[in-house]
Write a protein that holds these residues in place. Structure first.
Motif, PDB file in Angstrom:
ATOM      1  N   ILE A 150       8.940   7.504  -1.124  1.00 13.90           N
ATOM      2  CA  ILE A 150       8.451   6.196  -1.545  1.00 13.90           C
ATOM      3  C   ILE A 150       9.332   5.069  -1.025  1.00 13.90           C
ATOM      4  CG2 ILE A 150       8.107   4.753  -3.594  1.00 13.90           C
ATOM      5  CD1 ILE A 150       7.027   7.243  -5.009  1.00 13.90           C
ATOM      6  N   SER A 158       1.932  11.137  -0.524  1.00 15.06           N
ATOM      7  CA  SER A 158       2.384  11.397   0.843  1.00 15.06           C
ATOM      8  C   SER A 158       3.725  12.112   0.798  1.00 15.06           C
ATOM      9  CB  SER A 158       2.532  10.070   1.571  1.00 15.06           C
ATOM     10  OG  SER A 158       3.302  10.241   2.735  1.00 15.06           O
ATOM     11  N   PRO A 159       3.984  12.944   1.796  1.00  9.49           N
ATOM     12  CA  PRO A 159       5.318  13.549   1.844  1.00  9.49           C
ATOM     13  C   PRO A 159       6.387  12.535   2.230  1.00  9.49           C
ATOM     14  CG  PRO A 159       4.012  14.197   3.766  1.00  9.49           C
ATOM     15  CD  PRO A 159       3.102  13.416   2.865  1.00  9.49           C
ATOM     16  N   GLN A 178       6.368  -1.062   4.384  1.00 14.77           N
ATOM     17  CA  GLN A 178       5.456  -2.123   3.950  1.00 14.77           C
ATOM     18  C   GLN A 178       6.092  -3.502   4.110  1.00 14.77           C
ATOM     19  OE1 GLN A 178       2.111  -1.849   2.749  1.00 14.77           O
ATOM     20  NE2 GLN A 178       2.339   0.123   3.756  1.00 14.77           N
ATOM     21  N   ASP A 230       0.846  -1.190   0.000  1.00 17.63           N
ATOM     22  CA  ASP A 230       0.000   0.000   0.000  1.00 17.63           C
ATOM     23  C   ASP A 230       0.887   1.248   0.000  1.00 17.63           C
ATOM     24  OD1 ASP A 230      -2.035   1.769   0.224  1.00 17.63           O
ATOM     25  OD2 ASP A 230      -2.621   1.227   2.265  1.00 17.63           O
ATOM     26  N   GLU A 280       1.492   5.277  -1.004  1.00 20.84           N
ATOM     27  CA  GLU A 280       0.781   6.547  -1.150  1.00 20.84           C
ATOM     28  C   GLU A 280       1.682   7.533  -1.891  1.00 20.84           C
ATOM     29  OE1 GLU A 280      -2.651   7.904  -1.022  1.00 20.84           O
ATOM     30  OE2 GLU A 280      -2.368   6.320   0.444  1.00 20.84           O
ATOM     31  N   PRO A 281       1.501   7.680  -3.214  1.00 20.54           N
ATOM     32  CA  PRO A 281       2.468   8.506  -3.961  1.00 20.54           C
ATOM     33  C   PRO A 281       2.414   9.977  -3.559  1.00 20.54           C
ATOM     34  CG  PRO A 281       0.838   7.470  -5.428  1.00 20.54           C
ATOM     35  CD  PRO A 281       0.401   7.194  -4.033  1.00 20.54           C
TER      36      PRO A 281
END
Lengths: 134, 134, 134, 134
Positions: free
Chosen positions: C13, C9-10, C20, C4, C6-7
């Motif tokens: 990655i 999000s600050p 994760q 999961d 969240e591109p």
DNA sequence: GTGGTCTAGACCACG
DNA sequence: GTGGTCTAGACCACC
């Protein structure tokens, strides 16, 4: 004598004031020997800070267009009209040139540019006419 | 794609870059999906600091004209051409309007202004023509 | 095992990937001795560049959670589950703490914050439940 | 008006400043027409460079929340309170949502997450209460 | 390689 | 004093 100041122009306000005084002298609205509006008088007229007006006057004095009459104010010099007529042409031409250079760089066709220019030209003339009627 | 930047203009350099990219997209020189010159590439071309270019790009991104491709560069968005064609007209017209309003306020006669405009207009067209011949 | 990411999000990655994988090991979805997805396999799953995945794996290897099996891939170490369960608690708690600290600094009342939290809490639980049904 | 900045957060400092000013306006700590702290004043308060503060203010100005009073400072606009109250809710909610989504993806049970949230919630409330007592 | 963020400090326009 | 612009160069995240 009206002072047409454009607060949203990228041109600094003090330079616009210099230009407006120059135009006034060139056109004869401000005559040789006449006292120009004082810093405190002009500031509210152009919605600017007195210091901003003072800076413009300082620049005009430096270029010999106005001179201080101690205790009286600033006076248009004898040399001013000639200086200002040349300067007026230069200011107006430069500003037009920059605007048209930018227009050319936009890749709009010469016809489109000419159309824009004509529209705006008739608009300012229209504005002037309606002003003259008042 | 040429970038025509006027370092002595009162218009900030980053705004001039914004305008030039807008013009490039409006004219089709920069196509949808195309990567525009990178910050580091463009900076020396316009004789500006990379940060100045980055600020211009940031503003273009904010207005939805370009989008960041992480690690790749900035890409022209699908919505850009329409936005930029409108924006181009607006930029050019505003700049011309300001120049002509100032001209009008100079008390030069409409004829004199028209003459100045025509001279400068043929000059930029002339410049274009001579460029095309090269 | 789902990832999961969240591109928007600050949080970088590669850190999200680290989290994760940590979560997967903590929860038992990734078992000791099991080969985790290769860099090339995982990259398209998380819509990231292989280098970004490689960087995350590098960090996980450095912390002793996974180890390279030459010619095979990366394997979950024996020490990993314990490390990851502690780490999971820490990651989740820290992120929640930061979000709630910010909420507190917003001068929203504790009741309003509680309400927001409850709404979002039931939303994520709802999301999970619907996922479990599939 | 306090500015709560988290230097180690992945959220850029200038965005945190934007959020804090938004919170201040939303809560009424910064009132309409009031001058907000100057760039040079705020910079040492948030342990950031004046340029970083300036960037935050620039963004707030762009969104119509503050306006430049030339030579004086930045002023809270009339439209700001409404804009900021909506924005505050959005910022806080988004941050909470992201934290809880991550928590959910950690495979911790809803009960464990709820417990973590409650612990942190009472911690920030406790912090607030003890602050109020001082 | 890319853009994003931050620090640093200069100069300018304006009040 | 204020903010705005620009240069300069560092470090980071990502590809």
């Amino acid at each position: 004598m009206l002072f047409d100041i454009e607060p949203n122009s990228p041109v600094p306000i003090y330079e616009q004031i210099v230009a407006q005084v120059t135009f006034g002298i060139a056109s004869g609205a401000l005559e040789v020997g006449m006292l120009i509006p004082s810093v405190r008088e002009l500031a509210p007229m152009v919605l600017a800070h007195p210091n901003t007006v003072a800076r413009a006057y300082q620049e005009l004095e430096r270029s010999g267009v106005i001179a201080t009459r101690r205790g009286k104010g600033m006076e248009v010099t004898a040399a001013a009209p000639q200086l200002c007529r040349a300067k007026r042409q230069e200011i107006v031409r430069d500003r037009i040139r920059l605007a048209l250079r930018e227009a050319a760089s936009s890749q709009l066709s010469p016809e489109e540019i000419r159309k824009l220019v004509d529209e705006e030209l008739s608009r300012v003339n229209g504005t002037n006419r309606s002003r003259e009627k008042r």
